[in-house]
Design a protein around this motif. Structure first.
Motif, PDB file in Angstrom:
ATOM      1  N   PHE A  44      39.463 -73.312  17.733  1.00 18.85           N
ATOM      2  CA  PHE A  44      39.943 -74.647  17.362  1.00 18.85           C
ATOM      3  C   PHE A  44      40.665 -75.329  18.524  1.00 18.85           C
ATOM      4  O   PHE A  44      40.368 -76.469  18.855  1.00 18.85           O
ATOM      5  CB  PHE A  44      40.813 -74.545  16.100  1.00 18.85           C
ATOM      6  N   GLU A  45      41.583 -74.628  19.148  1.00 18.28           N
ATOM      7  CA  GLU A  45      42.277 -75.202  20.311  1.00 18.28           C
ATOM      8  C   GLU A  45      41.289 -75.529  21.430  1.00 18.28           C
ATOM      9  O   GLU A  45      41.345 -76.601  22.031  1.00 18.28           O
ATOM     10  CB  GLU A  45      43.332 -74.227  20.875  1.00 18.28           C
ATOM     11  N   SER A  47      37.942 -75.954  21.468  1.00 17.84           N
ATOM     12  CA  SER A  47      36.950 -77.014  21.217  1.00 17.84           C
ATOM     13  C   SER A  47      37.632 -78.371  21.258  1.00 17.84           C
ATOM     14  O   SER A  47      37.037 -79.364  21.653  1.00 17.84           O
ATOM     15  CB  SER A  47      36.259 -76.799  19.867  1.00 17.84           C
ATOM     16  N   GLU A  48      38.895 -78.401  20.865  1.00 13.81           N
ATOM     17  CA  GLU A  48      39.637 -79.669  20.903  1.00 13.81           C
ATOM     18  C   GLU A  48      39.885 -80.125  22.337  1.00 13.81           C
ATOM     19  O   GLU A  48      40.180 -81.292  22.580  1.00 13.81           O
ATOM     20  CB  GLU A  48      40.973 -79.489  20.172  1.00 13.81           C
ATOM     21  N   GLN A  49      39.777 -79.211  23.285  1.00 15.39           N
ATOM     22  CA  GLN A  49      40.045 -79.549  24.682  1.00 15.39           C
ATOM     23  C   GLN A  49      38.797 -79.445  25.552  1.00 15.39           C
ATOM     24  O   GLN A  49      38.888 -79.399  26.785  1.00 15.39           O
ATOM     25  CB  GLN A  49      41.158 -78.631  25.243  1.00 15.39           C
ATOM     26  N   TYR A  50      37.649 -79.404  24.921  1.00 14.23           N
ATOM     27  CA  TYR A  50      36.390 -79.232  25.657  1.00 14.23           C
ATOM     28  C   TYR A  50      36.218 -80.367  26.675  1.00 14.23           C
ATOM     29  O   TYR A  50      36.412 -81.530  26.350  1.00 14.23           O
ATOM     30  CB  TYR A  50      35.237 -79.250  24.663  1.00 14.23           C
ATOM     31  N   VAL A  51      35.882 -80.019  27.915  1.00 14.10           N
ATOM     32  CA  VAL A  51      35.662 -81.035  28.952  1.00 14.10           C
ATOM     33  C   VAL A  51      34.373 -80.731  29.713  1.00 14.10           C
ATOM     34  O   VAL A  51      33.831 -79.629  29.639  1.00 14.10           O
ATOM     35  CB  VAL A  51      36.826 -81.087  29.984  1.00 14.10           C
ATOM     36  N   ASN A  69      45.629 -77.069  28.567  1.00 19.67           N
ATOM     37  CA  ASN A  69      45.868 -78.037  27.492  1.00 19.67           C
ATOM     38  C   ASN A  69      45.813 -77.359  26.120  1.00 19.67           C
ATOM     39  O   ASN A  69      46.551 -77.731  25.215  1.00 19.67           O
ATOM     40  CB  ASN A  69      44.872 -79.203  27.578  1.00 19.67           C
ATOM     41  N   GLY A  72      48.986 -75.889  25.278  1.00 23.05           N
ATOM     42  CA  GLY A  72      50.079 -76.840  25.067  1.00 23.05           C
ATOM     43  C   GLY A  72      51.137 -76.757  26.152  1.00 23.05           C
ATOM     44  O   GLY A  72      52.311 -77.019  25.896  1.00 23.05           O
ATOM     45  N   ILE A  73      50.725 -76.390  27.362  1.00 21.89           N
ATOM     46  CA  ILE A  73      51.676 -76.355  28.479  1.00 21.89           C
ATOM     47  C   ILE A  73      51.875 -77.781  28.998  1.00 21.89           C
ATOM     48  O   ILE A  73      50.909 -78.511  29.202  1.00 21.89           O
ATOM     49  CB  ILE A  73      51.154 -75.427  29.604  1.00 21.89           C
ATOM     50  N   ASP A  74      53.126 -78.165  29.150  1.00 18.96           N
ATOM     51  CA  ASP A  74      53.456 -79.489  29.682  1.00 18.96           C
ATOM     52  C   ASP A  74      53.398 -79.406  31.216  1.00 18.96           C
ATOM     53  O   ASP A  74      54.141 -78.649  31.830  1.00 18.96           O
ATOM     54  CB  ASP A  74      54.871 -79.853  29.209  1.00 18.96           C
ATOM     55  N   TRP A  79      50.005 -87.886  34.543  1.00 19.56           N
ATOM     56  CA  TRP A  79      48.542 -87.898  34.715  1.00 19.56           C
ATOM     57  C   TRP A  79      48.103 -89.354  34.898  1.00 19.56           C
ATOM     58  O   TRP A  79      47.834 -89.787  36.001  1.00 19.56           O
ATOM     59  CB  TRP A  79      47.902 -87.250  33.472  1.00 19.56           C
ATOM     60  N   ARG A  84      51.797 -87.269  30.531  1.00 19.38           N
ATOM     61  CA  ARG A  84      51.678 -85.985  31.242  1.00 19.38           C
ATOM     62  C   ARG A  84      50.543 -85.204  30.568  1.00 19.38           C
ATOM     63  O   ARG A  84      50.553 -85.030  29.342  1.00 19.38           O
ATOM     64  CB  ARG A  84      52.992 -85.208  31.147  1.00 19.38           C
ATOM     65  N   TRP A  85      49.613 -84.727  31.362  1.00 22.40           N
ATOM     66  CA  TRP A  85      48.426 -84.086  30.794  1.00 22.40           C
ATOM     67  C   TRP A  85      47.690 -83.378  31.918  1.00 22.40           C
ATOM     68  O   TRP A  85      47.688 -83.866  33.051  1.00 22.40           O
ATOM     69  CB  TRP A  85      47.514 -85.165  30.172  1.00 22.40           C
ATOM     70  N   PRO A 163      45.188 -67.758  18.024  1.00 22.14           N
ATOM     71  CA  PRO A 163      45.037 -69.150  18.404  1.00 22.14           C
ATOM     72  C   PRO A 163      45.458 -69.467  19.836  1.00 22.14           C
ATOM     73  O   PRO A 163      44.965 -70.412  20.415  1.00 22.14           O
ATOM     74  CB  PRO A 163      45.920 -69.907  17.418  1.00 22.14           C
TER      75      PRO A 163
END
Lengths: 353, 353
Positions: A44-45, A47-51, A69, A72-74, A79, A84-85, A163
């Motif tokens: 889930f994490e 696929s939500e951040q797929y690039v 991402n 959830g690391i800041d 960016w 921030r990303w 997760p």
């Protein structure tokens, strides 16, 4: 594979038959099976951040951007606009080689961007067990191991059942009958019934996401990276070491477990991979249907169920403990990080106070 | 929402309580439920093409890039290296407004990049039913409808139950208690038990993907876009009109269907939304457990089951047919595109040869 001439243009490639596209009917069936097994927890994490990697040499940094991402690391750097990303161009600190990043460099990049990470080579070779390096103003350390197919399978299962715990492959595309050379992509699921893992390929313009037989994926980790003259391998990453050694949180489906129980114990004892012990222990606990919760903790030890459970765990620990030199230290570490005190009552089996 | 001052930097925003994060335990439960209902069929393509919008005004083009790549449309233009692939900067042909794209422009962009698309505004207003426009060397037409909550629900379900049929929302963030103004993102799943849809927000640096109550999502389609002075709405897109009118391919779970059956018929008859008829018909067919396959086609009509099925369909058609002026034309169109001839035997009920 040679690069195509300048005038050629391409719209995607076809996957070889043994790789099952994520979006296909077969792929959906594998997905549902894995989801029901509980082996898609980190999907889930991810696929939500797929690039999509933007350039041929970006597969490592694009995979790492997904991981960071997802964790959830800041990044603590701007960016775009006020945000921030993590994006590929924010991962400075390591200069890539001409053709991309070595496994060593991937590990450096991960660690200096505040992830905890462990590198695994797939072939026996002399590698430093731990290596210090300076990153900006602080020193960090890089951890390495060597992984057999069984270790790779355990690590895949362990990652897919949590997760916030991710596995990134550094593999040879050729070994998977794909065009191209070395490549990086994260694993986001495991179907134990078919022993296949889900690879979210970051070169989405070329190959889609696909399910791959685990032994084929492992085979693709073995060819030597011609630049660094070491085998390829994989990287486990999380926010901190605690995720790696977390003992009391997950259940394991018995099909998955049956696949790893025997060979794991053997390898653990033979090769001294004592850092995998926490994962193994967690799996064993689950296998023996030890699913701790607060009710169980408050229950009296003298009940029949508890007695049987204790006896099983004792057997397990006897089997593992004496052969592993620093098991005691590791187990102390695990039990020290047990927030609910669930494991307290089992300390005696490890000779702990 | 005013933009933050230049020195401020932000790491994500929290979702309001009524929106359920995709990665949360609740989100996973909604996901599994929707998957089992068969209402996540277009999720696989979309999640495989998930992207982050690069600039505040890019939400429309980033959503459209997801749709076009999910549809497997070849852009016939080079992206990077030898590869042809849709990215935001390849979607020329429409100049955006200062703050992004209107629903009208989104539709233009979709159509001139070779998708079939239909635009839906959420409030009653005078809009052209069909509009011609020149795109490069050819003329294309834009189709519009007006959608009630029920129509929005049908369209969501229809999209989520097909792999190559996508719904993109153009909505007000404020109406969902989020910071910001107008926004675009695709819907990638529907949980009929909880009447919630999965929005894959393309501003991933700001909000994650989330499940949203469908009536709240519809509410967010209603505020006027201050630039074009029309309500917001949504866009259905596929490779061709055939997907929109495909009759004989899908099954509908009875829970989903129960939610739409009554109000749909009413609306269809009252407002003359005859273009939705193909979807409705497909849903009705499924509701009446007409699940055609080749075996059924070859079966004899005089069996009890066939007779009952025919009688049911006859009732249905009597209910819908006389009220809708051009039902005959539409149904002819549908049956003409029936590749397996599955629907041939029902022609008689529509007075067709």
């Amino acid at each position: 594979m040679k690069r195509p001439p300048a005038h050629v243009s391409l719209y995607r490639r076809s996957l070889p038959n043994f790789l099952i596209p994520f979006v296909s009917t077969k792929g959906k069936t594998l997905f549902k099976g894995a989801l029901n097994e509980g082996n898609m927890e980190n999907y889930f994490e991810l696929s939500e951040q797929y690039v999509t990697q933007a350039r041929p040499e970006d597969c490592a940094v694009s995979s790492l951007v997904m991981i960071l991402n997802s964790l959830g690391i800041d990044p603590e750097k701007k960016w775009k606009g006020p945000w921030r990303w993590f994006s590929e161009d924010l991962l400075s600190c390591v200069d890539p080689l001409a053709d991309g990043f070595s496994l060593h460099q991937f590990l450096q990049l991960a660690v200096c961007n505040k992830a905890w990470a462990m590198g695994y080579y797939s072939s026996l070779q002399q590698i430093p067990k731990k290596e210090e390096f300076q990153c900006g103003i602080h020193f960090s350390s890089l951890n390495y191991r060597i992984a057999s197919l069984d270790t790779f399978r355990i690590a895949t299962i362990a990652a897919c059942r949590q997760p916030k715990f991710f596995l990134t492959m550094n593999y040879s595309r050729k070994a998977l009958s794909q065009t191209g050379e070395g490549h990086y992509s994260p694993i986001a699921g495991y179907n134990s019934e078919h022993d296949m893992c889900l690879i979210l390929d970051v070169a989405r313009f070329k190959y889609p996401a696909y399910w791959c037989p685990l032994h084929m994926a492992y085979k693709a980790l073995q060819p030597e990276d011609p630049v660094c003259k070491k085998s390829r391998g994989f990287i486990l990453a999380s926010r901190s070491r605690e995720y790696y050694s977390e003992l009391c949180s997950r259940q394991m489906d018995t099909v998955s477990l049956r696949k790893i129980k025997e060979p794991v114990t053997r390898e653990l004892l033979q090769k001294g991979h004592e850092d995998l012990l926490p994962i193994i222990l967690r799996l064993y606990y689950d296998f023996y249907e030890f699913k701790p919760n607060e009710t169980q903790v408050s229950a009296e030890l003298e009940t029949v169920e508890d007695f049987q459970m204790d006896a099983r765990i004792e057997t397990l620990i006897k089997e593992l403990n004496p052969e592993i030199p620093n098991a005691k230290r590791i187990v102390t570490g695990i039990f020290g990080k047990d927030p609910k005190g669930v494991c307290q009552k089992y300390k005696k089996y490890f000779g702990l106070k």
